[in-house]
Design a protein around this motif. Structure first.
Motif, mmCIF file in Angstrom:
data_model
loop_
_atom_site.group_PDB
_atom_site.id
_atom_site.type_symbol
_atom_site.label_atom_id
_atom_site.label_comp_id
_atom_site.label_asym_id
_atom_site.label_seq_id
_atom_site.Cartn_x
_atom_site.Cartn_y
_atom_site.Cartn_z
ATOM 1 N N ILE A 21 -3.905 33.766 16.416
ATOM 2 C CA ILE A 21 -4.967 33.723 15.401
ATOM 3 C C ILE A 21 -4.299 33.536 14.043
ATOM 4 O O ILE A 21 -3.539 34.408 13.601
ATOM 5 N N PRO A 22 -4.547 32.416 13.360
ATOM 6 C CA PRO A 22 -3.961 32.256 12.028
ATOM 7 C C PRO A 22 -4.642 33.172 11.025
ATOM 8 O O PRO A 22 -5.867 33.355 11.069
ATOM 9 N N VAL A 23 -3.834 33.791 10.159
ATOM 10 C CA VAL A 23 -4.365 34.635 9.080
ATOM 11 C C VAL A 23 -3.667 34.174 7.808
ATOM 12 O O VAL A 23 -2.498 34.497 7.579
ATOM 13 N N ILE A 24 -4.378 33.389 7.007
ATOM 14 C CA ILE A 24 -3.770 32.810 5.814
ATOM 15 C C ILE A 24 -4.283 33.559 4.588
ATOM 16 O O ILE A 24 -5.498 33.598 4.322
ATOM 17 N N LEU A 25 -3.342 34.130 3.837
ATOM 18 C CA LEU A 25 -3.696 34.878 2.627
ATOM 19 C C LEU A 25 -3.479 33.969 1.426
ATOM 20 O O LEU A 25 -2.387 33.434 1.242
ATOM 21 N N SER A 26 -4.520 33.814 0.624
ATOM 22 C CA SER A 26 -4.383 32.902 -0.511
ATOM 23 C C SER A 26 -5.211 33.400 -1.685
ATOM 24 O O SER A 26 -6.007 34.333 -1.560
ATOM 25 N N ALA A 27 -5.031 32.709 -2.815
ATOM 26 C CA ALA A 27 -5.881 32.965 -3.974
ATOM 27 C C ALA A 27 -7.194 32.222 -3.785
ATOM 28 O O ALA A 27 -7.312 31.318 -2.960
ATOM 29 N N TYR A 37 -15.901 39.682 -8.987
ATOM 30 C CA TYR A 37 -14.967 38.549 -9.068
ATOM 31 C C TYR A 37 -14.490 38.214 -7.669
ATOM 32 O O TYR A 37 -14.449 39.084 -6.800
ATOM 33 N N ASN A 38 -14.088 36.987 -7.450
ATOM 34 C CA ASN A 38 -13.322 36.620 -6.267
ATOM 35 C C ASN A 38 -11.996 36.034 -6.731
ATOM 36 O O ASN A 38 -11.974 34.998 -7.392
ATOM 37 N N PHE A 39 -10.912 36.690 -6.400
ATOM 38 C CA PHE A 39 -9.582 36.157 -6.726
ATOM 39 C C PHE A 39 -8.796 35.801 -5.473
ATOM 40 O O PHE A 39 -7.773 35.142 -5.558
ATOM 41 N N TRP A 40 -9.241 36.313 -4.299
ATOM 42 C CA TRP A 40 -8.428 36.248 -3.089
ATOM 43 C C TRP A 40 -9.264 35.829 -1.898
ATOM 44 O O TRP A 40 -10.499 35.935 -1.918
ATOM 45 N N ALA A 41 -8.579 35.373 -0.840
ATOM 46 C CA ALA A 41 -9.299 34.952 0.360
ATOM 47 C C ALA A 41 -8.418 35.139 1.588
ATOM 48 O O ALA A 41 -7.188 35.156 1.497
ATOM 49 N N ILE A 42 -9.069 35.300 2.742
ATOM 50 C CA ILE A 42 -8.391 35.240 4.040
ATOM 51 C C ILE A 42 -8.960 34.034 4.778
ATOM 52 O O ILE A 42 -10.183 33.895 4.897
ATOM 53 N N LEU A 74 -12.289 41.768 25.000
ATOM 54 C CA LEU A 74 -11.768 43.099 25.301
ATOM 55 C C LEU A 74 -10.659 43.014 26.354
ATOM 56 O O LEU A 74 -10.826 42.399 27.406
ATOM 57 N N GLY A 75 -9.540 43.609 26.045
ATOM 58 C CA GLY A 75 -8.435 43.684 27.000
ATOM 59 C C GLY A 75 -7.443 42.531 26.909
ATOM 60 O O GLY A 75 -6.378 42.584 27.519
ATOM 61 N N LYS A 76 -7.792 41.494 26.116
ATOM 62 C CA LYS A 76 -6.917 40.321 26.032
ATOM 63 C C LYS A 76 -5.875 40.519 24.905
ATOM 64 O O LYS A 76 -6.117 41.252 23.951
ATOM 65 N N SER A 77 -4.738 39.826 25.039
ATOM 66 C CA SER A 77 -3.665 39.934 24.036
ATOM 67 C C SER A 77 -3.803 38.859 22.963
ATOM 68 O O SER A 77 -4.222 37.727 23.259
ATOM 69 N N TYR A 78 -3.432 39.213 21.751
ATOM 70 C CA TYR A 78 -3.517 38.287 20.611
ATOM 71 C C TYR A 78 -2.284 38.430 19.733
ATOM 72 O O TYR A 78 -1.626 39.482 19.716
ATOM 73 N N VAL A 79 -1.992 37.358 19.006
ATOM 74 C CA VAL A 79 -0.931 37.402 17.996
ATOM 75 C C VAL A 79 -1.510 36.872 16.696
ATOM 76 O O VAL A 79 -2.073 35.773 16.654
ATOM 77 N N PHE A 80 -1.419 37.680 15.633
ATOM 78 C CA PHE A 80 -1.732 37.173 14.298
ATOM 79 C C PHE A 80 -0.538 36.357 13.811
ATOM 80 O O PHE A 80 0.595 36.874 13.770
ATOM 81 N N ASP A 81 -0.767 35.105 13.445
ATOM 82 C CA ASP A 81 0.239 34.339 12.716
ATOM 83 C C ASP A 81 -0.152 34.445 11.248
ATOM 84 O O ASP A 81 -0.990 33.672 10.771
ATOM 85 N N MET A 82 0.420 35.413 10.574
ATOM 86 C CA MET A 82 -0.012 35.722 9.212
ATOM 87 C C MET A 82 0.939 35.105 8.203
ATOM 88 O O MET A 82 2.162 35.185 8.370
ATOM 89 N N GLU A 83 0.361 34.499 7.174
ATOM 90 C CA GLU A 83 1.177 33.816 6.178
ATOM 91 C C GLU A 83 0.655 34.155 4.785
ATOM 92 O O GLU A 83 -0.553 34.094 4.536
ATOM 93 N N ASN A 84 1.577 34.478 3.900
ATOM 94 C CA ASN A 84 1.199 34.870 2.532
ATOM 95 C C ASN A 84 1.521 33.725 1.571
ATOM 96 O O ASN A 84 2.686 33.506 1.234
#
Ligand code: CU
Length: 463
Positions: free
Chosen positions: A331-337, A353-358, A379-389
């Protein structure tokens, strides 16, 4: 989920009270023991002496004795708490890091209705994990937490090794002016950067408190960063400090503390071997940034117990399932302005205000205009966050309801820590693996509360 109105609220509270942990969650989070007598947690506004000189007005807390009480729970044993709202605004309680049924998670609109003035809400759950956790509101969070509502939870495992002393320290700042009274909780120009820092730093609501501990003894020091903004770099002077747990979970391999950076919401457990000579001091410091600060000191008392940190048996690992990386979905998790407009249309959730987003969606959470979940998990399944800042600031990203394992990071070798909060650095990419083992809607957000309330919030749905 239906939006609950004020009229529905008493009904909802009553249901929670009667069925407690039985609300709609299967598996080991749904244990149907009789609920114990609830711990009463009444929110209220008090005056407190935090600066050492003046009484600060409009301090918000649980109970009437100053700092919110340290709650002691036992691993695997039912716990109940009754929130009684004595504030002039709605509130809820979130139990940070505790894996519990979704209906007990304390997030307005996502998991429960507002608890209005003079109303009650009954929480009941059985903590599956032992360690250091904490509790706080998820409504008007910046102000309510900023004004005091952050308390520490210790979940005991009676089989843990014996220490000679245990000290729990709640670390946080206050935004106070020269007269000791609250000033504005944030400045928008800082919210759009690292966040707005406090002006007065405290440990257990005191300035640099000292605690006695047996000379030559082993102290279990539990540090909880409950501040809304500040990142700490811990250093210990005068004693031997060994890291035994981070974020409520024993570390895979103990290591001596050199300097360790942790963000808002995170916890650190140290085994400190006190010096042998009576009167010797151990100082716990934050050396982050330009203003190194002594947070608290421990003073050796009595004749030396001559203990050795190597004699400490390991802490038992918590029953957190490991992700199956072969079958895990990413699951991509992209952190941005973000620069989208926002309106302050919620009692609980927005600063306007909104300064940030996922994943490019700015959402401040805790408000009725729910976005779609960022992902629907089985439920019960495995996941990986691919998180990027993608931002130039660090963000402590917190997942509700489930614990993850740190798998890899572009910053270099990482230990496979089990946690609920990961402090991601600018330009870092990290992989966090977990099993979706808890049904419901679970928030994922930055724990710099200004970032959370200006867009860096999303949620997962486990079905
Ligand atoms: Cu952030």
């Amino acid at each position: 989920m239906a939006i609950l109105t004020r009229r529905n609220l008493l009904k909802a509270s009553a249901v929670a009270g009667v069925y407690g942990v039985g609300l709609g969650v299967a598996g080991r989070f749904n244990r149907a023991e009789a609920a114990p007598e609830p711990r009463l947690l009444k929110t209220q506004t008090i005056q407190a002496n935090i600066t050492g000189t003046e009484m600060t007005r409009d301090v918000m807390t649980y109970g009437s004795d100053g700092m919110p009480p340290v709650l002691r729970l036992r691993q695997g044993e039912p716990f109940a708490a009754r929130l009684i709202n004595g504030l002039a605004e709605p509130t809820t309680i979130h139990w940070h890091g505790l894996r519990l049924p979704n209906a007990m998670d304390g997030v307005p609109f996502l998991t429960q209705p507002y608890v209005y003035t003079d109303e009650i809400f009954d929480y009941a759950f059985t903590p599956p994990d032992a360690g250091t956790f904490w509790y706080h509101p998820h409504c008007n969070t910046l102000v309510q937490m900023g004004h005091g509502m952050t308390g520490v939870i210790v979940v005991d495992n009676p089989k843990d090794p014996q220490f000679d002393a245990e000290i729990v320290v709640n670390l946080r700042d206050w935004r106070l002016g020269g007269d000791g009274q609250f000033i504005a909780q944030y400045r928008p120009r800082d919210t759009a950067k690292a966040g707005t820092y406090g002006t007065v730093r405290s440990a257990n609501w005191q300035l640099e408190p000292h605690y006695d501990a047996p000379a030559g003894g082993l102290v279990r020091l539990r540090l909880a960063i409950t501040d809304v903004t500040r990142i700490y770099s811990f250093k210990v002077e005068g004693g031997e400090a060994t890291v035994i747990a981070i974020d409520g979970n024993p570390v895979p391999k103990r290591f001596p503390l050199d300097v360790l950076q942790l963000g808002p919401g995170q916890r650190l457990e140290l085994a400190i071997r006190m010096p042998d000579s009576e009167g010797a001091m151990v100082s716990i410091e934050d050396i982050h940034g330009t203003n190194p600060t002594v947070l608290t000191k421990l003073r050796a008392v009595g004749s030396s117990l001559k203990r050795n940190v190597g004699d400490l048996a390991p802490l038992a690992f918590n029953p957190v399932q490991k992700a199956d990386l072969g079958s895990a979905e990413h699951i991509p998790v992209i952190l941005s302005a973000s620069a989208e407009n926002a309106t302050a249309d919620s009692i609980c959730g927005s600063l306007g205000y909104n300064f940030w987003a996922i994943n490019k969606v700015p959402w401040s959470g805790d408000k009725p205009d729910r976005t779609a979940p960022m992902a629907e998990l089985k439920l019960g399944k495995s996941y990986v966050f691919d998180m990027e800042n993608l931002t130039p600031h660090s963000h402590p990203i917190h997942l509700h309801g489930m614990s993850f394992t740190v798998l890899s990071s572009t910053t270099g070798a990482v230990q496979p820590f089990v946690s609920d909060t990961y402090l991601i650095q600018p330009n870092e990419k990290v992989q966090l693996g977990f099993v979706a083992d808890n049904l419901g809607d679970w928030l994922l957000h930055c724990h710099i509360i200004e970032h959370q309330e200006t867009g860096m919030t999303s949620y997962l749905r486990v079905v």
